[in-house]
Design an enzyme around this catalytic site. Structure first.
Site, PDB file in Angstrom:
ATOM      1  N   ASP A   1     -10.453  -5.203   0.786  1.00 45.51           N
ATOM      2  CA  ASP A   1      -9.317  -4.707   1.556  1.00 45.51           C
ATOM      3  C   ASP A   1      -9.040  -3.233   1.343  1.00 45.51           C
ATOM      4  O   ASP A   1      -8.249  -2.638   2.062  1.00 45.51           O
ATOM      5  CB  ASP A   1      -8.053  -5.463   1.130  1.00 45.51           C
ATOM      6  CG  ASP A   1      -7.899  -6.756   1.881  1.00 45.51           C
ATOM      7  OD1 ASP A   1      -8.643  -6.975   2.839  1.00 45.51           O
ATOM      8  OD2 ASP A   1      -7.029  -7.551   1.494  1.00 45.51           O
TER       9      ASP A   1
HETATM   10  C1  BGC Z   1      -5.044  -4.777  -3.218  1.00 47.96           C
HETATM   11  C2  BGC Z   1      -6.013  -5.784  -2.686  1.00 47.96           C
HETATM   12  C3  BGC Z   1      -5.350  -6.661  -1.679  1.00 47.96           C
HETATM   13  C4  BGC Z   1      -4.679  -5.800  -0.617  1.00 47.96           C
HETATM   14  C5  BGC Z   1      -3.983  -6.599   0.458  1.00 47.96           C
HETATM   15  C6  BGC Z   1      -4.369  -4.047  -2.105  1.00 47.96           C
HETATM   16  O1  BGC Z   1      -3.377  -3.204  -2.618  1.00 47.96           O
HETATM   17  O2  BGC Z   1      -5.697  -3.879  -4.084  1.00 47.96           O
HETATM   18  O3  BGC Z   1      -6.547  -6.551  -3.746  1.00 47.96           O
HETATM   19  O4  BGC Z   1      -6.273  -7.522  -1.091  1.00 47.96           O
HETATM   20  O5  BGC Z   1      -3.768  -4.931  -1.198  1.00 47.96           O
HETATM   21  O6  BGC Z   1      -2.776  -7.114   0.087  1.00 47.96           O
HETATM   22  C1  NOJ Z   2      -7.246  -9.629  -2.672  1.00 52.95           C
HETATM   23  C2  NOJ Z   2      -7.144 -10.199  -1.312  1.00 52.95           C
HETATM   24  O1  NOJ Z   2      -6.311 -11.331  -1.335  1.00 52.95           O
HETATM   25  C3  NOJ Z   2      -8.477 -10.563  -0.749  1.00 52.95           C
HETATM   26  O2  NOJ Z   2      -8.337 -11.012   0.565  1.00 52.95           O
HETATM   27  C4  NOJ Z   2      -9.412  -9.409  -0.839  1.00 52.95           C
HETATM   28  O3  NOJ Z   2     -10.642  -9.833  -0.369  1.00 52.95           O
HETATM   29  C5  NOJ Z   2      -9.526  -8.898  -2.258  1.00 52.95           C
HETATM   30  N1  NOJ Z   2      -8.233  -8.571  -2.742  1.00 52.95           N
HETATM   31  C6  NOJ Z   2     -10.416  -7.684  -2.384  1.00 52.95           C
HETATM   32  O4  NOJ Z   2      -9.818  -6.557  -1.850  1.00 52.95           O
END
Ligand code: BGC
Ligand code: NOJ
Length: 812
Positions: free
Chosen positions: A483
């Site tokens: 993400d």
């Molecule tokens: C986090 C991710 C997460 C994303 C969406 C980011 O700040 O680092 O792990 O998936 O937010 O909520």
């Molecule tokens: C947490 C999120 O919930 C997931 O959807 C995502 O793939 C990982 N972070 C990696 O960014």
């Protein structure tokens, strides 16, 4: 240092020191009604949706940490104490918290009195039951004063934390006998109220927070407790709470139980009221009556235990390594149930407000859960698919209460659709239920444009085909699984969210090698499924796209020693030796090796060796290397994190199993196992002080080698790590894989192992599988026999006869 120990026989983690390095928590309830509870009784409760139906308040990230919960205050002469040490923090003579499968019991002892509080949500019940047992071990008669405490949340947990000008005037309660009813907003648009009861007459109560605590006191010293008597307050606005006051006399050796119930009721419009402004309490009273004696509560707990006996009997391993066995047989499966229930919504790292159910997250969670209750997995798949768009794209998240896509978060994450293929296929392989594919499933919850679930899989597949970039590789969109790799975001405004801000996708050349690998893996699965269904033309069409993708990856995705990660907006490589930072990433190497792309030419082995060399650390495999040390506007959030944290070069546990699986595809059992152990919590128990989070569950990340404190974990519980590790260990290392026509047995283990056993219940029969490894190989099945008869394949047939079948497998 240890703060407790595993009790495998009872399936509990026993915490013996309340000062854990971080609150170590548990979850109660696994269907509609839920609570989070820490080892010192902190936490909160909600019905279905942690945002919209929050029953009790909690203070995140507070001072002290873990503030607000289900507290009992016991006053014995001048000493006030709590069984969980907090909130009073009076030094206890002994303390023990047992976190079990959806129940927690917290026991404290002080001056000859033991108070043991058992918390659980009985099956099929919209209530949390709390049984408080007081025992007088002393030789004297004890006159105790007991105060219960919870604080009501005004339902919408987000508004509850923001809109004080309104909130301070809306709170309403009713008190009848020993039950405190929370009826805030019930007379307007709500059809629900909550209640907190106890099964004995009370000597008093409080429902107004300020009167209970005193305005300037903390949770540790309520004024009412100090004074030794409640004030019988009725809350009008401000902050309603519920506290019972009970005077208890205990003879030496005497034991008394008190049953408290924190419940939720929904009433139909015409059944809301008993009389003017008096709520209809019928349903609450029915639930209270179901659990009004200790015997009834004990029976309900026994039912819950039996339910878990049953769930955990579906896959069990006997490996001779107790740390492995307890993860596979108990805790990893338990965590998979929890991630199934909550996706990424409510934990001590997720507020329950920001995130609903993730499209990709919930699909992935299914691979660790589907064997437990396939029917619930089926329902979930339909719910998820119902939020998809007609072109195959998806809302990134949906709200569990409404089951509708969350508009605030939006969509455009181009990996999302493919995970639906994984979720659906895992369900069919487990259950054999192909009928799910014929279900009519809406797009964006609009039934008028419904198509079959199979068609949803087709549009998922085609979403990639229709969104290819200049190298024939998948366009990344807003981001792929990572993400934080926001290649079209270009945000230079700190007030923007990387996740939702308007993207500059037009003309973008940003492509993802991670999606490419994912597409090859699940594209192939889609092809196989089409063939199974006799859709040969579709299978051939899909296969040709997969083949083209494989060619594109070999041509444009190989960097010489590993697979590159992506192309950025301008078409420049990311995750290549040409880059100064972020030369190599885990995701593309995991997916392309799982897909076996270029296996024959040795690409997979090379890529895995590069991962080993450049990303492996003492605490697991880091996500990328070298870590980003400055902000790259063209990469987005990934480069916003300090080196070694989160998506910027932490050990992001979720994707370690991708490499483990890649290693098993390459036949390297030693490495797969080594990676497994590095991040598996039961092996880290002795370094709890550093590791910080619970030694019984996975966390999302462990600080990487570039961080200040490598090895320190964060974000425990709600992470795809749970299901992926369960999937890796059970299906690829231990190697028992459900398939359409039977169980495939294909272990890939460390060559030091001589034997292990797995019991697997599958499609109505029990398989007792014994794997022998006399020649100390890692992979390769030499012979198989079923019920004493030799078989010429490692696919064990479906018996469905309710019987036990003995399977003996010889590796070699
Ligand atoms: C986090 C991710 C997460 C994303 C969406 C980011 O700040 O680092 O792990 O998936 O937010 O909520
Ligand atoms: C947490 C999120 O919930 C997931 O959807 C995502 O793939 C990982 N972070 C990696 O960014």
């Amino acid at each position: 240092m240890n703060f407790g120990h595993f009790d495998d026989q009872h399936r509990e983690y026993v915490i013996t020191n309340p000062r854990t390095p971080w609150p170590w928590i548990n979850y109660l309830g696994n269907e509609d009604f839920f609570s989070l509870i820490s080892n010192t009784a902190g936490g909160y409760t909600f019905y279905k949706d942690a945002k919209f139906r929050r029953l009790t308040r909690y203070r995140y990230n507070n001072v002290p940490m873990d503030s607000g919960g289900k507290y009992f205050y016991i006053k014995d002469a001048d000493t006030s104490w709590s069984p969980g040490w907090k909130p009073c923090k009076t030094e206890l003579d002994s303390y023990e918290c047992r976190h079990g499968m959806n129940y927690t019991s917290i026991k404290g002892e002080k001056n000859g009195v033991t108070a043991s509080a058992l918390y659980f949500v009985p099956l099929k019940t919209w209530a949390e039951v709390q049984k408080l047992t007081l025992t007088n071990h002393s030789k004297a008669v004890k006159k105790l004063k007991v105060f219960s405490f919870i604080e009501w949340c005004l339902w919408n947990a987000a508004a509850d934390m923001e809109n004080f000008q309104r909130n301070f005037s809306t709170g309403e309660v009713e008190i009848e006998d020993s039950v405190i009813y929370h009826k805030t907003e019930y007379k307007e648009r709500r059809d629900h109220y909550a209640y907190y009861s106890v099964n004995v007459p009370v000597q008093g109560y409080d429902t107004d927070r300020e009167s209970f605590f005193g305005l300037y006191n903390g949770f540790d010293e309520p004024q009412v407790v100090a004074e030794g008597k409640s004030r019988n307050t009725e809350a009008h606005g401000w902050s309603p709470i519920a506290s019972h006051y009970i005077e208890v006399e205990l003879q030496p050796g005497e034991i008394k139980d008190f049953i408290f119930i924190l419940g939720y009721v929904e009433n139909k419009e015409d059944e809301k009221w008993e009389s003017k402004n008096i709520i209809n309490k019928k349903k609450a009273k029915e639930t209270i009556a179901r659990f009004n004696t200790a015997a009834k509560v004990d029976a309900a707990l026994a039912d819950l235990r039996r339910y878990w006996d049953n769930l955990l009997s579906i896959y069990t391993v006997d490996s001779g390594d107790e740390k492995l066995d307890r993860m596979v047989n108990i805790w990893n499966q338990y965590q998979c149930m929890i991630t199934f229930c909550f996706s990424r919504s409510a934990s001590f790292f997720e507020s329950g407000i920001g995130r609903g159910m993730g499209f990709r997250d919930s699909n992935q969670d299914l691979i660790g859960f589907v064997h437990q209750i396939p029917e619930r997995a089926r329902e979930r798949i339909i719910d998820i698919a119902s939020t998809q768009f007609q072109d195959g794209g998806c809302y990134h998240q949906y709200q569990p209460l409404t089951k509708r896509g969350n508009n605030d978060i939006g969509g455009g994450f181009n990996d999302d659709p493919l995970w639906l293929i994984l979720g659906t296929i895992s369900y069919i392989k487990e259950s054999g239920d192909f009928s799910i594919l014929g279900e009519m499933v809406p797009f964006d919850n609009d039934m008028s444009v419904a198509r079959t679930l199979f068609d949803h899989l087709s549009v998922s597949f085609d979403h990639v085909v229709n969104n290819l970039g200049p190298h024939g590789l998948p366009l990344i969109g807003r981001a792929d699984w990572n993400d934080c790799l926001n290649l079209n975001c270009f945000s230079n405004d700190p007030n923007e969210s990387f996740q939702t801000t308007e993207n500059k996708s037009e003309g973008s050349k940003a492509e993802s090698l991670m999606i490419a690998g994912l597409f090859v893996v699940y594209g192939r699965d889609y092809v196989t499924l089409c063939k199974k269904l006799g859709k040969h033309e579709e299978a051939a069409r899909a296969q040709s796209h997969v083949d083209t993708m494989i060619d594109a990856v070999k041509k444009h995705g190989w960097d010489g020693e590993w697979f590159i990660r992506a192309y950025d907006y301008y078409g420049r490589k990311i995750g290549s030796k040409e880059n100064e930072e972020g030369k190599i990433f885990i995701e593309s190497n995991g997916w392309c090796t799982m897909a076996g792309i270029g296996k024959e030419e040795g690409l997979c082995t090379k890529a895995l060796d590069s991962v080993k060399e450049r990303l492996d650390t003492r605490y697991g495999i880091v996500l990328n290397n070298p870590a980003f040390t400055k902000y790259y506007i063209e990469y987005g959030e990934i480069s916003s994190y300090p080196p070694g944290y989160k998506e910027n070069a932490a050990v992001f546990c979720h994707n370690n199993p991708w490499i483990m699986i890649g290693e098993t595809v390459a036949g390297n059992g030693n490495r797969a196992w080594e990676y497994y152990k590095k991040i598996c919590p039961s092996y880290l128990e002795d370094i709890s002080e550093l590791h910080k989070t619970e030694p019984y569950v996975y966390g999302q990340m462990v600080a990487g080698k570039d961080a200040f404190k490598p090895g320190e974990a964060k974000n425990s519980w709600l992470t795809g790590t749970a299901s992926w590790n369960f999937y890796a260990i059970t299906q690829f290392i231990l190697g028992i894989q459900p398939d359409y026509d039977g169980l495939i047995i294909d272990p890939c283990i460390p060559d030091s192992w001589s034997a292990f056993k797995v019991t697997r219940k599958f499609r109505g029969a029990t398989y007792k599988i014994e794997i022998q490894n006399p020649e100390h190989k890692s992979k390769g099945v030499r012979s198989v026999s079923v019920d004493g008869k030799p078989q010429d394949t490692n696919l064990i047939p479906i018996f469905g006869d309710g019987k036990e079948h003995n399977v003996t497998v010889l590796l070699g």
